[in-house]
Motif scaffolding. Structure first.
Motif, PDB file in Angstrom:
ATOM      1  N   ILE A 132      10.292  20.558 -13.386  1.00 32.90           N
ATOM      2  CA  ILE A 132      11.436  20.163 -12.571  1.00 32.90           C
ATOM      3  C   ILE A 132      11.869  18.743 -12.920  1.00 32.90           C
ATOM      4  CG2 ILE A 132      12.176  19.657 -10.202  1.00 32.90           C
ATOM      5  CD1 ILE A 132      10.355  21.961  -9.299  1.00 32.90           C
ATOM      6  N   MET A 133      10.907  17.847 -13.089  1.00 33.00           N
ATOM      7  CA  MET A 133      11.229  16.465 -13.453  1.00 33.00           C
ATOM      8  C   MET A 133      11.981  16.401 -14.776  1.00 33.00           C
ATOM      9  SD  MET A 133       7.722  14.446 -12.459  1.00 33.00           S
ATOM     10  CE  MET A 133       8.214  13.044 -13.481  1.00 33.00           C
ATOM     11  N   ALA A 134      11.522  17.187 -15.751  1.00 34.52           N
ATOM     12  CA  ALA A 134      12.146  17.146 -17.079  1.00 34.52           C
ATOM     13  C   ALA A 134      13.563  17.701 -17.051  1.00 34.52           C
ATOM     14  CB  ALA A 134      11.287  17.932 -18.072  1.00 34.52           C
ATOM     15  N   LYS A 135      13.864  18.597 -16.105  1.00 28.65           N
ATOM     16  CA  LYS A 135      15.179  19.226 -16.052  1.00 28.65           C
ATOM     17  C   LYS A 135      16.185  18.437 -15.218  1.00 28.65           C
ATOM     18  CE  LYS A 135      14.113  22.617 -18.690  1.00 28.65           C
ATOM     19  NZ  LYS A 135      14.697  22.668 -20.046  1.00 28.65           N
TER      20      LYS A 135
ATOM     21  N   GLY B 111      18.010  14.773 -13.636  1.00 27.77           N
ATOM     22  CA  GLY B 111      18.620  13.610 -14.238  1.00 27.77           C
ATOM     23  C   GLY B 111      17.699  12.405 -14.272  1.00 27.77           C
ATOM     24  N   PRO B 112      18.120  11.341 -14.973  1.00 30.58           N
ATOM     25  CA  PRO B 112      17.280  10.133 -15.104  1.00 30.58           C
ATOM     26  C   PRO B 112      16.924   9.504 -13.764  1.00 30.58           C
ATOM     27  CG  PRO B 112      19.092  10.094 -16.680  1.00 30.58           C
ATOM     28  CD  PRO B 112      19.356  11.242 -15.762  1.00 30.58           C
ATOM     29  N   GLY B 113      17.870   9.503 -12.802  1.00 31.95           N
ATOM     30  CA  GLY B 113      17.591   8.909 -11.497  1.00 31.95           C
ATOM     31  C   GLY B 113      16.449   9.604 -10.784  1.00 31.95           C
ATOM     32  N   PHE B 114      16.503  10.928 -10.754  1.00 29.16           N
ATOM     33  CA  PHE B 114      15.435  11.704 -10.117  1.00 29.16           C
ATOM     34  C   PHE B 114      14.109  11.488 -10.850  1.00 29.16           C
ATOM     35  CE2 PHE B 114      12.798  15.478  -9.734  1.00 29.16           C
ATOM     36  CZ  PHE B 114      12.818  15.718  -8.368  1.00 29.16           C
ATOM     37  N   GLN B 115      14.158  11.434 -12.161  1.00 32.45           N
ATOM     38  CA  GLN B 115      12.943  11.245 -12.948  1.00 32.45           C
ATOM     39  C   GLN B 115      12.283   9.913 -12.636  1.00 32.45           C
ATOM     40  OE1 GLN B 115      13.917  11.789 -17.060  1.00 32.45           O
ATOM     41  NE2 GLN B 115      14.537  13.922 -16.812  1.00 32.45           N
ATOM     42  N   ARG B 116      13.086   8.858 -12.508  1.00 33.46           N
ATOM     43  CA  ARG B 116      12.508   7.543 -12.202  1.00 33.46           C
ATOM     44  C   ARG B 116      11.856   7.535 -10.822  1.00 33.46           C
ATOM     45  NH1 ARG B 116      17.218   5.657 -14.986  1.00 33.46           N
ATOM     46  NH2 ARG B 116      18.359   5.612 -13.020  1.00 33.46           N
TER      47      ARG B 116
ATOM     48  N   VAL C 254       0.316  16.018 -14.745  1.00 29.62           N
ATOM     49  CA  VAL C 254       1.780  16.008 -14.746  1.00 29.62           C
ATOM     50  C   VAL C 254       2.325  15.249 -15.946  1.00 29.62           C
ATOM     51  CG1 VAL C 254       3.824  15.244 -13.488  1.00 29.62           C
ATOM     52  CG2 VAL C 254       1.897  16.241 -12.245  1.00 29.62           C
ATOM     53  N   LEU C 255       1.809  14.070 -16.223  1.00 28.45           N
ATOM     54  CA  LEU C 255       2.411  13.184 -17.228  1.00 28.45           C
ATOM     55  C   LEU C 255       2.392  13.760 -18.643  1.00 28.45           C
ATOM     56  CD1 LEU C 255       1.193   9.711 -15.916  1.00 28.45           C
ATOM     57  CD2 LEU C 255       3.384  10.852 -15.564  1.00 28.45           C
ATOM     58  N   PRO C 256       1.283  14.335 -19.142  1.00 25.21           N
ATOM     59  CA  PRO C 256       1.328  14.916 -20.496  1.00 25.21           C
ATOM     60  C   PRO C 256       2.294  16.086 -20.615  1.00 25.21           C
ATOM     61  CG  PRO C 256      -0.941  14.779 -19.710  1.00 25.21           C
ATOM     62  CD  PRO C 256      -0.071  14.414 -18.573  1.00 25.21           C
ATOM     63  N   ILE C 257       2.321  16.946 -19.583  1.00 25.11           N
ATOM     64  CA  ILE C 257       3.235  18.094 -19.626  1.00 25.11           C
ATOM     65  C   ILE C 257       4.679  17.619 -19.581  1.00 25.11           C
ATOM     66  CG2 ILE C 257       3.932  20.214 -18.450  1.00 25.11           C
ATOM     67  CD1 ILE C 257       1.089  20.457 -17.393  1.00 25.11           C
ATOM     68  N   TYR C 258       4.968  16.679 -18.715  1.00 29.58           N
ATOM     69  CA  TYR C 258       6.323  16.120 -18.615  1.00 29.58           C
ATOM     70  C   TYR C 258       6.748  15.493 -19.938  1.00 29.58           C
ATOM     71  CZ  TYR C 258       9.818  12.578 -17.477  1.00 29.58           C
ATOM     72  OH  TYR C 258      10.929  11.781 -17.479  1.00 29.58           O
ATOM     73  N   SER C 259       5.848  14.751 -20.568  1.00 23.05           N
ATOM     74  CA  SER C 259       6.169  14.098 -21.840  1.00 23.05           C
ATOM     75  C   SER C 259       6.504  15.115 -22.925  1.00 23.05           C
ATOM     76  CB  SER C 259       4.990  13.222 -22.278  1.00 23.05           C
ATOM     77  OG  SER C 259       5.248  12.611 -23.521  1.00 23.05           O
ATOM     78  N   VAL C 260       5.739  16.222 -22.991  1.00 24.49           N
ATOM     79  CA  VAL C 260       5.981  17.240 -24.020  1.00 24.49           C
ATOM     80  C   VAL C 260       7.291  17.974 -23.758  1.00 24.49           C
ATOM     81  CG1 VAL C 260       5.129  19.412 -24.961  1.00 24.49           C
ATOM     82  CG2 VAL C 260       3.549  17.521 -24.601  1.00 24.49           C
ATOM     83  N   ILE C 261       7.544  18.344 -22.507  1.00 23.35           N
ATOM     84  CA  ILE C 261       8.781  19.077 -22.189  1.00 23.35           C
ATOM     85  C   ILE C 261      10.006  18.211 -22.467  1.00 23.35           C
ATOM     86  CG2 ILE C 261      10.105  20.175 -20.336  1.00 23.35           C
ATOM     87  CD1 ILE C 261       7.508  21.073 -19.100  1.00 23.35           C
TER      88      ILE C 261
ATOM     89  N   ILE D 119       9.740  27.741 -24.018  1.00 18.53           N
ATOM     90  CA  ILE D 119       9.343  26.496 -23.343  1.00 18.53           C
ATOM     91  C   ILE D 119       7.834  26.422 -23.141  1.00 18.53           C
ATOM     92  CG2 ILE D 119       9.573  25.133 -21.247  1.00 18.53           C
ATOM     93  CD1 ILE D 119      12.402  26.189 -20.961  1.00 18.53           C
ATOM     94  N   PHE D 120       7.255  27.470 -22.549  1.00 19.82           N
ATOM     95  CA  PHE D 120       5.827  27.414 -22.248  1.00 19.82           C
ATOM     96  C   PHE D 120       4.966  27.317 -23.508  1.00 19.82           C
ATOM     97  CE2 PHE D 120       1.703  29.368 -21.224  1.00 19.82           C
ATOM     98  CZ  PHE D 120       1.291  28.482 -20.239  1.00 19.82           C
ATOM     99  N   PRO D 121       5.211  28.143 -24.552  1.00 20.47           N
ATOM    100  CA  PRO D 121       4.386  27.979 -25.758  1.00 20.47           C
ATOM    101  C   PRO D 121       4.499  26.593 -26.384  1.00 20.47           C
ATOM    102  CG  PRO D 121       5.524  30.085 -25.805  1.00 20.47           C
ATOM    103  CD  PRO D 121       6.100  29.325 -24.662  1.00 20.47           C
ATOM    104  N   LEU D 122       5.711  26.028 -26.390  1.00 18.55           N
ATOM    105  CA  LEU D 122       5.890  24.701 -26.983  1.00 18.55           C
ATOM    106  C   LEU D 122       5.286  23.598 -26.125  1.00 18.55           C
ATOM    107  CD1 LEU D 122       9.536  24.953 -28.372  1.00 18.55           C
ATOM    108  CD2 LEU D 122       7.398  25.025 -29.661  1.00 18.55           C
ATOM    109  N   SER D 123       5.103  23.862 -24.833  1.00 13.79           N
ATOM    110  CA  SER D 123       4.520  22.851 -23.945  1.00 13.79           C
ATOM    111  C   SER D 123       3.004  22.946 -23.851  1.00 13.79           C
ATOM    112  CB  SER D 123       5.120  22.973 -22.542  1.00 13.79           C
ATOM    113  OG  SER D 123       4.774  24.213 -21.944  1.00 13.79           O
ATOM    114  N   LEU D 124       2.400  23.908 -24.556  1.00 16.36           N
ATOM    115  CA  LEU D 124       0.950  24.081 -24.466  1.00 16.36           C
ATOM    116  C   LEU D 124       0.148  22.842 -24.883  1.00 16.36           C
ATOM    117  CD1 LEU D 124       0.168  27.753 -25.535  1.00 16.36           C
ATOM    118  CD2 LEU D 124      -0.259  26.647 -23.346  1.00 16.36           C
ATOM    119  N   PRO D 125       0.582  22.077 -25.891  1.00  9.14           N
ATOM    120  CA  PRO D 125      -0.182  20.850 -26.183  1.00  9.14           C
ATOM    121  C   PRO D 125      -0.304  19.929 -24.980  1.00  9.14           C
ATOM    122  CG  PRO D 125       1.292  21.347 -27.994  1.00  9.14           C
ATOM    123  CD  PRO D 125       1.626  22.310 -26.902  1.00  9.14           C
TER     124      PRO D 125
END
Length: 306
Positions: free
Chosen positions: A78-81, A83-88, A187-194, A220-226
Motif C-alpha cells: 500500500i505504501m509503495a502504491k 503518493g509521496p506524501g502518504f509514504q513520508r 516492511v522496509l525491505p519489501i517496500y524498497s523492492v516494490i 509483483i509478488f515474484p519480483l518482490s521475493l528478494p
C-alpha cells in the motif's frame, strides 16, 4: 591510491578482528572445552536436556515472522502504491517507535498487558470482562446439563468471577512483543523492492489482458521475493535469539534460547562451556536458515527472469 585505501581500511580490520572474530573464536574454544580446559563433546550432549527450549524458540520465532509477513507485505504494498506524501507519513509512523529505546518499548507493553494494565482497565470499563463471565457461566450450565442428560464428563470448571484477562507472562505476549519490535524490519525491505520495480513490466502485463490479481500473483509478488526473504531473515534471526522480550513479557515462564544462554553466563548456574555450545549451535542453525533462504531467493529470481 590502493595504499591509501589499505591504510583507511586498517582500523576497520582491527575492529572486526577484536570485536567480531575474537569473540566467535572464544565461543568455539569454550564450546569444545571442559571445566578443566580439556577437549570434550559433553557440552553438546548436555544440550539434549533443553530440546524443549529449542523447539519453543523456533516455534515462537516462526509465528512472529509469519505474522510480520501477513501485516508487513500489505502495508509495504500500500505504501509503495500511494503518493509521496502518504509514504513520508507512513515511514515516520513506522520508524517512530524505533527512535525509543528497545527496553522502554517492551516495558510500555508490560504496562499495557498486565493484569491491572490499560487493556484490562478498558475491558472492565466497557463490560467485556463481565460479558466473559456471563458466557462462562452459560457454558458451565450448558455442560452441566449435557452431563446430566447424556452422562458425559464435560469440563464445567470455567471461571465465572474473572477480574481480568490473563495476557502478560504468556506465549502470546512474547509473540506480540516480537511482532511490535521487528515489524519495521519486514516492511522496509519489501517496500524498497516494490518501489524499485520496473513499471513497464506491470503495464505490459495489463496490456496483455492480465487482471489486477493476476498481475500481482505473476509479476509483483515474484519480483518482490528478494525483499520478502530479506524481511523474513531480519525478523526471524533476532526473534529466535531474543531474551529481553521473553523475560519481560513472558515473565520467565517462556524460556527461550536467549534466556537459556544468559543463564549460563550469570548467577550461580555459571557454565560458560555449555552456554558457548548452545550459542554455537544457534549460530550454525541461523546461518543454515539464511543460506537456504538466499538459495531459494536466487532460484526464484532465475525463474522470474526465464
Amino acid at each position: 591510491m590502493k595504499n591509501r585505501l589499505s591504510l583507511l581500511a586498517g582500523p576497520y580490520v582491527v575492529w572486526m578482528a577484536l570485536f567480531v572474530v575474537a569473540p566467535i573464536f572464544l565461543v568455539v574454544i569454550y564450546a569444545f572445552s571442559s571445566a578443566g580446559g580439556g577437549f570434550t563433546l559433553d557440552n553438546f550432549a548436555k544440550m539434549s536436556t533443553y530440546w524443549v527450549v529449542f523447539v519453543r524458540s523456533f516455534e515462537l520465532a516462526l509465528i512472529a515472522t509469519f505474522i510480520c509477513l501477513l501485516i508487513g507485505y500489505p502495508l509495504a504494498y500500500i505504501m509503495a502504491k500511494e503518493g509521496p506524501g502518504f509514504q513520508r507519513i507512513a515511514m515516520v509512523l513506522i520508524m517512530l517507535p524505533m527512535w525509543m529505546n528497545f527496553l522502554l518499548r517492551t516495558y510500555a507493553w508490560m504496562s499495557i498487558l498486565e493484569n491491572t494494565g490499560l487493556l484490562n482497565q478498558f475491558f472492565q470499563a466497557v463490560g467485556i470482562i463481565d460479558l466473559g463471565n456471563l458466557i462462562n457461566g452459560w457454558l458451565n450450565n450448558l455442560c452441566a446439563g449435557l452431563n446430566d442428560l447424556l452422562g458425559l464428563s464435560l469440563n464445567t470448571a470455567r471461571d465465572t468471577n474473572m477480574e481480568y484477562f490473563k495476557m502478560i507472562n504468556t506465549s502470546g505476549a512474547v509473540v506480540l512483543g516480537m511482532v511490535y519490535n521487528y515489524l519495521p524490519f519486514m516492511v522496509l525491505p519489501i517496500y524498497s523492492v516494490i518501489m524499485k520495480l520496473d513499471h513497464s513490466l506491470l503495464e505490459a502485463a495489463r496490456d496483455l489482458g492480465a487482471s489486477t490479481g493476476r498481475v500481482f500473483r505473476k509479476v509483483i509478488f515474484p519480483l518482490s521475493l528478494p525483499g520478502v526473504l530479506s524481511g523474513i531473515t531480519m525478523v526471524f534471526v533476532p526473534s529466535v535469539s531474543t531474551f529481553a522480550i521473553s523475560r519481560l513479557l513472558g515473565g520467565g515462564n517462556e524460556l527461550l534460547l536467549g534466556d537459556l544462554i544468559e543463564r549460563q553466563f550469570l548467577g550461580s548456574a555459571y557454565n560458560a562451556q555449555l552456554g558457548s555450545a548452545i550459542s554455537l549451535v544457534m549460530m550454525l542453525v541461523v546461518l543454515i536458515c539464511m543460506y537456504v533462504m538466499n538459495r531459494f531467493g536466487e532460484g526464484e529470481e532465475q525463474a522470474v527472469m526465464l
